[in-house]
Every structure is written in C-alpha cells, then in structure tokens.
Scaffold this motif. Structure first.
Motif, mmCIF file in Angstrom:
data_model
loop_
_atom_site.group_PDB
_atom_site.id
_atom_site.type_symbol
_atom_site.label_atom_id
_atom_site.label_comp_id
_atom_site.label_asym_id
_atom_site.label_seq_id
_atom_site.Cartn_x
_atom_site.Cartn_y
_atom_site.Cartn_z
ATOM 1 N N ASP A 63 -41.114 -70.234 50.777
ATOM 2 C CA ASP A 63 -40.464 -71.536 50.938
ATOM 3 C C ASP A 63 -39.491 -71.806 49.791
ATOM 4 O O ASP A 63 -38.380 -72.296 50.005
ATOM 5 C CB ASP A 63 -41.507 -72.650 50.993
ATOM 6 C CG ASP A 63 -42.259 -72.682 52.314
ATOM 7 O OD1 ASP A 63 -41.714 -72.178 53.317
ATOM 8 O OD2 ASP A 63 -43.385 -73.200 52.342
ATOM 9 N N GLU A 67 -36.102 -71.796 51.778
ATOM 10 C CA GLU A 67 -36.059 -73.121 52.405
ATOM 11 C C GLU A 67 -35.445 -74.187 51.513
ATOM 12 O O GLU A 67 -35.442 -75.359 51.869
ATOM 13 C CB GLU A 67 -37.475 -73.561 52.810
ATOM 14 C CG GLU A 67 -38.229 -72.549 53.660
ATOM 15 C CD GLU A 67 -37.500 -72.201 54.952
ATOM 16 O OE1 GLU A 67 -36.721 -73.043 55.434
ATOM 17 O OE2 GLU A 67 -37.713 -71.106 55.477
ATOM 18 N N GLN A 221 -34.122 -75.330 59.245
ATOM 19 C CA GLN A 221 -34.457 -74.583 58.052
ATOM 20 C C GLN A 221 -35.837 -74.941 57.516
ATOM 21 O O GLN A 221 -36.367 -74.254 56.661
ATOM 22 C CB GLN A 221 -33.421 -74.843 56.954
ATOM 23 C CG GLN A 221 -32.088 -74.190 57.233
ATOM 24 C CD GLN A 221 -31.117 -74.496 56.144
ATOM 25 O OE1 GLN A 221 -30.343 -75.439 56.235
ATOM 26 N NE2 GLN A 221 -31.129 -73.723 55.097
ATOM 27 N N SER A 222 -36.406 -76.020 57.999
ATOM 28 C CA SER A 222 -37.705 -76.444 57.495
ATOM 29 C C SER A 222 -38.813 -75.641 58.130
ATOM 30 O O SER A 222 -38.838 -75.400 59.318
ATOM 31 C CB SER A 222 -37.922 -77.934 57.800
ATOM 32 O OG SER A 222 -39.216 -78.319 57.425
ATOM 33 N N ARG A 223 -39.789 -75.203 57.317
ATOM 34 C CA ARG A 223 -40.931 -74.487 57.835
ATOM 35 C C ARG A 223 -42.209 -75.241 57.469
ATOM 36 O O ARG A 223 -43.211 -74.657 57.105
ATOM 37 C CB ARG A 223 -41.002 -73.079 57.240
ATOM 38 C CG ARG A 223 -39.904 -72.177 57.726
ATOM 39 C CD ARG A 223 -40.327 -71.456 58.982
ATOM 40 N NE ARG A 223 -39.407 -70.482 59.467
ATOM 41 C CZ ARG A 223 -38.142 -70.664 59.718
ATOM 42 N NH1 ARG A 223 -37.546 -71.791 59.452
ATOM 43 N NH2 ARG A 223 -37.416 -69.711 60.246
#
Length: 254
Positions: A63, A67, A221-223
């Motif tokens: 991340d 991210e 793009q967020s995980r």
C-alpha cells in the motif's frame, strides 16, 4: 509466454492465496526458459523473502508503495496520459483488444492495470507478447528505477519485464530523471493534492464550473478492500502449477 501470469500475480495485491502456492510459483520461475538466470535468481529471492513476511506487513508495504501518489501507479496510461481525455480513449481501445482476444474483464478494475494487462498479454503467444511488452517497456523501466530509488525489491519484477520485452533502455538517463523528482507519497504531498482539488459548494464558489480533477487520486487506486482483479482467476493456480512441471515456454491461450 505464461511466465507473465506469474509476474502478474507477484505485482498484484498480495494475499494468502498466493503464499499458499509458493512452491508452484518458485518452480514456475525456475523452469521458465524465457527468463535469464539473474532474473530467475532475483525473482525467487524476492518471493521467498516476501513469503517469509507476515502477510499484513507485506500488504502494508505494498500500500505504501503503490497506493500513495502517482509516480508508482500500476495504471499504465496514467504514466502516459495522466487524467486527460486521451487516457479514456486509450483504455477503450485496450478494452476492445481484450474483447477481440475473447477475454472479458469480470471484475471492477481498469483495463490498464498492469497485472490485468499482463494476464492478457500472456495469452497472446510469445512473439505478440514481446511486441506488447515493448510498447510499454519504458514505463516498466521507469517504475524499476523509481523503486530502486526507494530501495524496494519490487524493482526486480519490472526489471524482468523489461528484459522479457528485449527492450534497450537507457537506465542512466532514467536515473537522472528520477533523481530530480519530488516524492509524491508523503503525507504533505497527498494532503496538498486534496486541498488544491477540494470541491466547493454554495455561494462561496468563485465560478460556476467544477474544479479540475486532473490531480485527484482515482477511487480505483484504493485497496482498502481487497478485490481480486484476474480475468482468469479460476485457472491461475493451475497455470502456475503447469508451468512448474514444464521446462519450455508455452505460448499462451485461453
């Protein structure tokens, strides 16, 4: 070029399912004839080191790398077009290529997401795969150099992709370019982007138009919630296992 399926999984968001097939992954890398010996060694070491980590630590580091900010974005066209309209058309064209190959994206992911792109390329046969990789080799090389600057072992994954593309890259020139870049993954840099792009409502607006979203990080793009991205998720483990038992590169096909 089925090794691209393995590299797709290694670049994608890490999960326990990948660790569970670690032996197959290592064998697939070791037995692949398209990788040079240095890349085999580096990829196996990368994976062994990662599997030795706690999965939450691995995910947290992932991340932090991919991210935050855009310099290490795993969306190909973001490095070429940014958020311009040209990017939208490029994604439509790429999606049409997927469909023409008989592949459908059954998940919520943009078509230029690198792991998804590599899955597609892995089905196109060796010659076509090399051609596709050459088209974006400069992006892989840029990611490699930026990752090296951050002392991240993820750099070896993109180095292998550049080598598979048989691309001639001037790494010295790229290193000089990256050296002059400002980090965009710091808290201050991220906060500044959102402050500059904040949407205002009501009578205090200076004009009637909405602010530009050119620099705003995209929701994709967020995980924060892990979502599998594979088009062919059901056959990935089987494909990797098949790779491990064969000593020749198998042209892809679904």
């Amino acid at each position: 070029m089925q090794i691209l399926m393995t590299l797709s999984r290694l670049i994608d968001y890490p999960n326990q399912a990948l660790v569970a097939v670690a032996e197959d992954v290592v064998q697939a890398i070791a037995n692949d004839n398209s990788l040079c010996s240095d890349d085999k060694h580096n990829l196996i070491k990368f994976f062994d080191d990662r599997c030795a980590m706690d999965i939450l630590d691995w995910q947290s580091e992932y991340d932090a790398l991919f991210e935050r900010g855009r310099s290490l974005s795993l969306l190909l066209f973001e490095h070429i077009h940014g958020e311009s309209r040209d990017r939208g058309q490029a994604m439509i064209d790429l999606l049409n290529q997927y469909k023409a190959a008989g592949l459908d994206i059954g998940v919520r992911e943009l078509p230029d997401y690198i792991p998804l792109f590599l899955e597609f390329v892995s089905t196109q046969g060796t010659d076509n795969a090399i051609s596709w990789l050459q088209d974006v080799a400069h992006i892989f090389a840029l990611l490699k150099v930026r990752l090296e600057q951050r002392d991240s072992d993820y750099a070896v994954l993109f180095s292998a992709l550049v080598n598979l593309a048989q691309a001639d890259i001037d790494y010295a020139d790229l290193a000089q370019q990256v050296q002059g870049e400002k980090r965009d993954d710091t808290k201050e840099a991220i906060d500044k982007v959102w402050e500059e792009e904040m949407v205002k409502f009501g009578p205090d607006q200076n004009n009637d138009t909405c602010p530009s979203t050119v620099n705003r990080p995209s929701a994709s793009q967020s995980r924060t919630q892990e979502v599998p991205i594979q088009m062919m998720d059901a056959v990935i483990a089987e494909t990797i296992a098949k790779e491990a038992s064969q000593a020749t590169t198998i042209p892809g096909g679904k």
